[in-house]
Design a protein around this motif. Structure first.
Motif, PDB file in Angstrom:
ATOM      1  N   ARG A 419       0.820  -1.210   0.000  1.00 52.35           N
ATOM      2  CA  ARG A 419       0.000   0.000   0.000  1.00 52.35           C
ATOM      3  C   ARG A 419       0.857   1.265   0.000  1.00 52.35           C
ATOM      4  O   ARG A 419       2.042   1.210   0.307  1.00 52.35           O
ATOM      5  CB  ARG A 419      -0.807   0.020   1.284  1.00 52.35           C
ATOM      6  CG  ARG A 419      -1.755  -1.123   1.435  1.00 52.35           C
ATOM      7  CD  ARG A 419      -2.414  -1.007   2.793  1.00 52.35           C
ATOM      8  NE  ARG A 419      -3.448  -2.006   2.945  1.00 52.35           N
ATOM      9  CZ  ARG A 419      -4.343  -1.985   3.934  1.00 52.35           C
ATOM     10  NH1 ARG A 419      -4.307  -1.029   4.839  1.00 52.35           N
ATOM     11  NH2 ARG A 419      -5.257  -2.919   4.011  1.00 52.35           N
ATOM     12  N   HIS A 420       0.172   2.365  -0.311  1.00 51.87           N
ATOM     13  CA  HIS A 420       0.844   3.657  -0.188  1.00 51.87           C
ATOM     14  C   HIS A 420       1.233   3.849   1.284  1.00 51.87           C
ATOM     15  O   HIS A 420       0.476   3.509   2.192  1.00 51.87           O
ATOM     16  CB  HIS A 420      -0.111   4.772  -0.614  1.00 51.87           C
ATOM     17  CG  HIS A 420       0.439   6.137  -0.363  1.00 51.87           C
ATOM     18  ND1 HIS A 420      -0.118   7.000   0.560  1.00 51.87           N
ATOM     19  CD2 HIS A 420       1.527   6.768  -0.877  1.00 51.87           C
ATOM     20  CE1 HIS A 420       0.594   8.118   0.592  1.00 51.87           C
ATOM     21  NE2 HIS A 420       1.599   8.008  -0.277  1.00 51.87           N
ATOM     22  N   VAL A 421       2.444   4.359   1.510  1.00 50.13           N
ATOM     23  CA  VAL A 421       2.883   4.593   2.884  1.00 50.13           C
ATOM     24  C   VAL A 421       2.564   6.040   3.240  1.00 50.13           C
ATOM     25  O   VAL A 421       3.121   6.976   2.659  1.00 50.13           O
ATOM     26  CB  VAL A 421       4.394   4.330   3.039  1.00 50.13           C
ATOM     27  CG1 VAL A 421       4.814   4.560   4.489  1.00 50.13           C
ATOM     28  CG2 VAL A 421       4.732   2.913   2.607  1.00 50.13           C
ATOM     29  N   ALA A 422       1.636   6.210   4.158  1.00 49.00           N
ATOM     30  CA  ALA A 422       1.201   7.557   4.530  1.00 49.00           C
ATOM     31  C   ALA A 422       2.314   8.257   5.304  1.00 49.00           C
ATOM     32  O   ALA A 422       3.120   7.605   5.973  1.00 49.00           O
ATOM     33  CB  ALA A 422      -0.057   7.472   5.385  1.00 49.00           C
ATOM     34  N   PRO A 423       2.367   9.616   5.218  1.00 49.23           N
ATOM     35  CA  PRO A 423       3.348  10.348   6.017  1.00 49.23           C
ATOM     36  C   PRO A 423       3.211   9.968   7.493  1.00 49.23           C
ATOM     37  O   PRO A 423       2.097   9.723   7.965  1.00 49.23           O
ATOM     38  CB  PRO A 423       2.963  11.818   5.794  1.00 49.23           C
ATOM     39  CG  PRO A 423       2.222  11.834   4.503  1.00 49.23           C
ATOM     40  CD  PRO A 423       1.532  10.513   4.410  1.00 49.23           C
ATOM     41  N   ARG A 525      -6.809   2.519   3.577  1.00 49.90           N
ATOM     42  CA  ARG A 525      -6.331   2.103   2.259  1.00 49.90           C
ATOM     43  C   ARG A 525      -4.807   2.181   2.189  1.00 49.90           C
ATOM     44  O   ARG A 525      -4.182   1.565   1.354  1.00 49.90           O
ATOM     45  CB  ARG A 525      -6.923   3.027   1.178  1.00 49.90           C
ATOM     46  CG  ARG A 525      -8.439   3.028   1.167  1.00 49.90           C
ATOM     47  CD  ARG A 525      -8.974   1.853   0.370  1.00 49.90           C
ATOM     48  NE  ARG A 525      -8.785   2.069  -1.043  1.00 49.90           N
ATOM     49  CZ  ARG A 525      -9.663   2.685  -1.835  1.00 49.90           C
ATOM     50  NH1 ARG A 525     -10.797   3.127  -1.334  1.00 49.90           N
ATOM     51  NH2 ARG A 525      -9.430   2.831  -3.128  1.00 49.90           N
ATOM     52  N   CYS A 526      -4.187   3.005   3.059  1.00 49.65           N
ATOM     53  CA  CYS A 526      -2.733   3.191   3.052  1.00 49.65           C
ATOM     54  C   CYS A 526      -2.143   2.481   4.270  1.00 49.65           C
ATOM     55  O   CYS A 526      -2.883   2.026   5.138  1.00 49.65           O
ATOM     56  CB  CYS A 526      -2.382   4.670   3.139  1.00 49.65           C
ATOM     57  SG  CYS A 526      -3.299   5.703   2.001  1.00 49.65           S
ATOM     58  N   LEU A 527      -0.813   2.400   4.311  1.00 50.01           N
ATOM     59  CA  LEU A 527      -0.165   2.050   5.580  1.00 50.01           C
ATOM     60  C   LEU A 527      -0.264   3.336   6.404  1.00 50.01           C
ATOM     61  O   LEU A 527       0.474   4.291   6.173  1.00 50.01           O
ATOM     62  CB  LEU A 527       1.291   1.635   5.358  1.00 50.01           C
ATOM     63  CG  LEU A 527       2.147   1.530   6.633  1.00 50.01           C
ATOM     64  CD1 LEU A 527       1.568   0.550   7.619  1.00 50.01           C
ATOM     65  CD2 LEU A 527       3.566   1.155   6.299  1.00 50.01           C
ATOM     66  N   TYR A 728       1.357  12.846   0.710  1.00 59.23           N
ATOM     67  CA  TYR A 728       0.037  12.250   0.959  1.00 59.23           C
ATOM     68  C   TYR A 728      -0.548  11.719  -0.342  1.00 59.23           C
ATOM     69  O   TYR A 728      -0.113  12.096  -1.442  1.00 59.23           O
ATOM     70  CB  TYR A 728      -0.924  13.322   1.504  1.00 59.23           C
ATOM     71  CG  TYR A 728      -0.714  13.690   2.952  1.00 59.23           C
ATOM     72  CD1 TYR A 728      -1.399  13.015   3.962  1.00 59.23           C
ATOM     73  CD2 TYR A 728       0.149  14.726   3.305  1.00 59.23           C
ATOM     74  CE1 TYR A 728      -1.204  13.366   5.300  1.00 59.23           C
ATOM     75  CE2 TYR A 728       0.341  15.080   4.634  1.00 59.23           C
ATOM     76  CZ  TYR A 728      -0.343  14.393   5.629  1.00 59.23           C
ATOM     77  OH  TYR A 728      -0.163  14.728   6.941  1.00 59.23           O
ATOM     78  N   CYS A 729      -1.546  10.826  -0.217  1.00 57.16           N
ATOM     79  CA  CYS A 729      -2.408  10.497  -1.354  1.00 57.16           C
ATOM     80  C   CYS A 729      -3.829  10.895  -0.957  1.00 57.16           C
ATOM     81  O   CYS A 729      -4.051  11.362   0.161  1.00 57.16           O
ATOM     82  CB  CYS A 729      -2.309   9.013  -1.723  1.00 57.16           C
ATOM     83  SG  CYS A 729      -3.142   7.903  -0.582  1.00 57.16           S
ATOM     84  N   ASP A 730      -4.804  10.713  -1.850  1.00 59.22           N
ATOM     85  CA  ASP A 730      -6.186  11.112  -1.534  1.00 59.22           C
ATOM     86  C   ASP A 730      -6.660  10.496  -0.219  1.00 59.22           C
ATOM     87  O   ASP A 730      -7.292  11.159   0.599  1.00 59.22           O
ATOM     88  CB  ASP A 730      -7.144  10.655  -2.654  1.00 59.22           C
ATOM     89  CG  ASP A 730      -6.974  11.492  -3.911  1.00 59.22           C
ATOM     90  OD1 ASP A 730      -6.102  12.402  -3.893  1.00 59.22           O
ATOM     91  OD2 ASP A 730      -7.683  11.238  -4.893  1.00 59.22           O
ATOM     92  N   HIS A 731      -6.347   9.209  -0.056  1.00 57.32           N
ATOM     93  CA  HIS A 731      -6.896   8.483   1.097  1.00 57.32           C
ATOM     94  C   HIS A 731      -6.290   8.949   2.414  1.00 57.32           C
ATOM     95  O   HIS A 731      -7.011   9.230   3.361  1.00 57.32           O
ATOM     96  CB  HIS A 731      -6.677   6.979   0.923  1.00 57.32           C
ATOM     97  CG  HIS A 731      -7.205   6.475  -0.374  1.00 57.32           C
ATOM     98  ND1 HIS A 731      -8.544   6.472  -0.654  1.00 57.32           N
ATOM     99  CD2 HIS A 731      -6.574   6.000  -1.481  1.00 57.32           C
ATOM    100  CE1 HIS A 731      -8.721   6.004  -1.879  1.00 57.32           C
ATOM    101  NE2 HIS A 731      -7.543   5.712  -2.408  1.00 57.32           N
ATOM    102  N   CYS A 732      -4.961   9.026   2.461  1.00 54.76           N
ATOM    103  CA  CYS A 732      -4.384   9.386   3.758  1.00 54.76           C
ATOM    104  C   CYS A 732      -4.565  10.879   4.037  1.00 54.76           C
ATOM    105  O   CYS A 732      -4.609  11.286   5.204  1.00 54.76           O
ATOM    106  CB  CYS A 732      -2.935   8.927   3.908  1.00 54.76           C
ATOM    107  SG  CYS A 732      -1.827   9.311   2.572  1.00 54.76           S
ATOM    108  N   ALA A 733      -4.721  11.702   2.994  1.00 54.23           N
ATOM    109  CA  ALA A 733      -5.030  13.116   3.234  1.00 54.23           C
ATOM    110  C   ALA A 733      -6.409  13.218   3.876  1.00 54.23           C
ATOM    111  O   ALA A 733      -6.619  13.989   4.818  1.00 54.23           O
ATOM    112  CB  ALA A 733      -4.977  13.898   1.930  1.00 54.23           C
TER     113      ALA A 733
HETATM  114 ZN   LIG Z   1      -1.899   7.378   1.290  1.00 59.89          ZN
END
Ligand SMILES: [Zn+2]
Ligand SMILES: [Zn+2]
Length: 751
Positions: A419-423, A525-527, A728-733
């Motif tokens: 998954r995308h790794v969130a900040p 959806r992200c880490l 960020y991506c949409d989900h973690c934002a």
């Molecule tokens: Zn993300």
């Protein structure tokens, strides 16, 4: 599709050229020529080889808040590709330095007289450390500087029907055998009747009788050669089997050394962990690592001199033999009972291992690892005192620098490509790990002003002091300077304690597990850092498994998992808010730096009794006293204004002397003042940031339902800034926005 065959042929040809260019096979004479070209390089033992290997990749200076350290570049695996470099050793510069010191001592003494024992808590990268050294050995051995040579005995098949020249099967006469200047080293495989290997990869020069060898070494290295080569190379001899073969040939050729050496084929060899050549790791379950067996009924026997066919020939085997010429690692050495590894210490003492029929003298560097529990138990053993002198103890603690710890987990998440790794996800995990390891400073060990500052430090403040060099914003300018100057002392305070900082706490293995689990969390959806916090909270309930969860909490939050989780949540909220605020562009960072710069300008003029040119009116005005007072109030200046101003100016002046002509970096020189200015400015804009955060949440979670065109455009712009500036991506934002609206902007003054 193109015919692959021509391409393949070309590759084969390249491979053949590479093989001969690598000078893989040499006669003894050719080897001597090579030796004369670089005598230091070709007279090394394993210890010198390792020391040169460290030097080959060199060092780099690393500046950390706790001081300047030297990092050995080999631990960054610079020859490897990006994926391979994820296995690099993070931090541990001190361990590197001590290991280098140990092998340098062996190199200087010309013999290995200790086993290097890396000790520390479970999972403190001891095996990663050794794996990096072994990988460096594999790479170094492929370079010219790191070329390694071993030898075999070659016995030719008869040529042109000359039966008397078939090896020795027919009984040899001295007039048979090699002609003057002839060597069997380059014979085609078909012309070779038998080859006898030296399993121990003896140094080729050991084949020369001691007197001859020493004369040769003096020739190539100078009259002080005895001081310049390893002890074993100066006065040792080949292994038992080679001694037997040598003796038989020597007798058969009536002492003609040149004929004996014609049977010697020198071959370049390469270190390989996978095939256990020169680099071997042994787990704690092994018992015997060196044995020998009799060579029976092989073709090679029939080809040996007649006198040998009645001698029992033994060949050694086992891990000590496989590792010969390089490095052997005993992982969890002290997990075995002393009876099982005592012989190693005896071997170090005497330089040899007794087998059934012979003594083995392996050319090796030995490294072991142990956790602290086993080492403590060993210290209680009655024989510890007598063995202590054979061990070089090198401590490998957990990292206490969370920025370094974070890069361990960043490497993990890059490798998993899930998954995308969130900040902040890996940052929180690393901070948690380091917080569990923090020890409260022993205030009485420090002089007056630092003592009370150290006593008041919270674990998070201490962690930030180590990793970022930032002091708590509650401190005055004077206190800031005192504490900044003491970071190194705080960092090294517990070095002398048996229970040092970095001995107890969460292991990177456990934290890796937490991150992997968080990456599977169904709610995100992200880490997500929120998932990491949840999993960390679960980890904290497993009290029976981890001793760091069973320590008594002490003042300020040390050893207190509830405190760790709370400050991490606060930290996440603060940093997310900071990023959202920056992304909206409402509070321009440059603005408060400029304001502070202007303040310094006016203060400086005031101290010098100068006036300042007003850009608008062109007149020279006195410094603006009300502006200066405003700034001082905003940054929370303590003491008299005069004192405060002198302090600021003297710090700027000191910096300018060290950095002539450079722009003063106010943000790093006065981080706390600027932080406070920023907060004051921000108060005016917080409500707007809250509004923009709500728009962003509507955009990402509800497809912008109800937003007018302007609001949508704003939200899109802010989202784009969060992505490009902070990752960020949409989900973690959206996740972060939801948290901020709930935890930070729910205050009626804001919302
Ligand atoms: Zn993300
Ligand atoms: Zn040998």
């Amino acid at each position: 599709m193109a015919d692959p065959l021509p391409r393949l042929q070309a590759l084969f040809e390249q491979e053949r050229e590479r093989f001969s260019a690598g000078r893989r096979v040499l006669s003894f004479d050719e080897y001597l020529t090579l030796l004369a070209s670089a005598p230091e390089r070709y007279t090394r033992d394993a210890a010198r080889y390792l020391r040169d290997l460290f030097d080959h990749y060199g060092t780099t200076a690393v500046e950390r808040p706790y001081g300047r350290t030297t990092r050995w570049k080999l631990f960054d695996l610079p020859w490897d590709d990006d994926a391979g470099r994820r296995d690099a050793l993070v931090g541990h510069e001190q361990v590197q330095g001590e290991f280098y010191r140990a092998i340098s001592n062996f190199a200087r003494q010309g013999r290995v007289d200790r086993l290097v024992l890396l000790h520390g808590p479970n999972g403190s990268a001891k095996s990663t450390f050794v794996a990096c050294v072994m990988r460096a050995m594999e790479h170094y051995a492929t370079t010219d500087e790191g070329a390694l040579y071993r030898y075999h005995w070659v016995f030719p098949r008869g040529r042109g029907g000359d039966a008397s020249r078939i090896g020795f099967g027919a009984g040899v006469r001295p007039e048979d055998g090699p002609r003057a200047g002839e060597s069997y080293a380059h014979l085609d495989e078909g012309a070779v009747e038998a080859k006898v290997l030296c399993e121990l990869r003896d140094h080729p020069l050991l084949l020369l009788p001691v007197g001859v060898r020493q004369a040769l070494l003096r020739e190539v290295l100078g009259p002080d050669a005895d001081a310049r080569v390893p002890v074993e190379l100066w006065k040792g001899g080949p292994c038992h089997k080679c001694q037997q073969v040598f003796g038989a040939l020597h007798t058969a050729y009536r002492g003609d050394l040149r004929k004996v050496l014609a049977h010697v084929q020198i071959e370049r060899w390469y270190v390989s962990r996978r095939y256990r050549v020169g680099a071997v790791t042994l787990g704690p379950q092994m018992a015997v690592d060196a044995r020998e067996r009799q060579v029976t009924a092989s073709r090679s026997l029939a080809a040996l001199p007649a006198s040998m066919q009645y001698t029992a020939l033994f060949e050694p085997s086992g891990e000590l033999v496989d590792a010969a010429g390089g490095l052997i690692e005993y992982s969890d050495l002290l997990k075995r009972s002393l009876e099982h590894w005592k012989y190693l210490l005896l071997m170090i003492e005497t330089g040899e291992v007794a087998l059934d029929t012979s003594n083995l003298v392996p050319n090796l560097v030995l490294v072991g690892s142990s956790n602290e529990g086993h080492l403590d138990a060993f210290r209680e053993h009655p024989e510890y005192a007598s063995f202590r002198g054979r061990l070089d103890l090198v401590r490998a603690p957990y990292l206490t620098d969370w920025i370094a710890e974070k890069s361990i987990y960043d490497a993990q998440t890059q490798a998993s490509e899930g998954r995308h790794v969130a900040p902040h996800a890996t940052e929180l995990a690393a901070l948690f790990a380091v917080l569990t390891r923090m020890k409260r400073p022993a205030a009485e060990r420090y002089a007056k002003p630092v003592a009370s500052l150290a006593a008041d430090l919270s674990p998070l403040e201490k962690a930030d002091l180590y990793a970022r060099g930032t002091v708590p914003s509650r401190l005055s300018g004077e206190q800031t300077r005192e504490l900044s100057a003491a970071i190194g002392a705080l960092y090294r305070e517990s070095d002398v304690y048996p229970n040092y900082e970095g001995r107890t706490g969460a292991s990177p293995r456990e934290i890796r597990g937490v991150i992997a689990d968080a990456g599977q969390h169904a709610g995100y959806r992200c880490l997500s850092p929120f998932a990491v916090l949840e999993r960390l909270a679960e980890l904290c309930t497993r009290v029976s498994e981890f001793d760091w969860l069973r320590q008594d909490a002490v003042a300020n939050g040390y050893h207190d998992p509830k405190y760790f989780l709370r400050v991490l949540r606060e930290r996440l909220a603060e940093e997310s808010e900071d990023e959202f605020r920056t992304a909206t562009g409402l509070v321009d960072e440059a603005r408060y730096v400029e304001t502070f710069e202007r303040y310094v300008h006016h203060v400086s003029a005031q101290i010098k009794g100068e006036k300042i040119r007003n850009r608008l009116t062109g007149r020279d005005d006195p410094p603006d006293e009300s502006m200066m007072k405003d700034i001082e109030r905003n940054v929370g200046a303590t003491g008299t204004a005069e004192e405060f101003r002198r302090n600021v100016i003297s710090r700027v002046a000191a910096w300018a002397i060290d950095h002539p002509g450079e722009k003063v970096p106010y943000a790093t020189l006065f981080p706390n003042h600027l932080q406070r200015l920023k907060e004051v400015f921000y108060q005016d804009h917080r409500r707007q940031v809250a509004l923009l955060t709500r728009e962003l949440l509507v955009l990402t979670r509800e497809e912008g339902a109800g937003l007018d065109a302007d609001a949508r455009r704003r939200a899109e712009g802010n989202l784009a800034a969060l992505k490009t500036r902070f990752g960020y991506c949409d989900h973690c934002a959206a996740d972060a926005a939801a948290m901020l609206l709930k935890d930070r902007f729910a205050d009626p003054k804001v919302a």
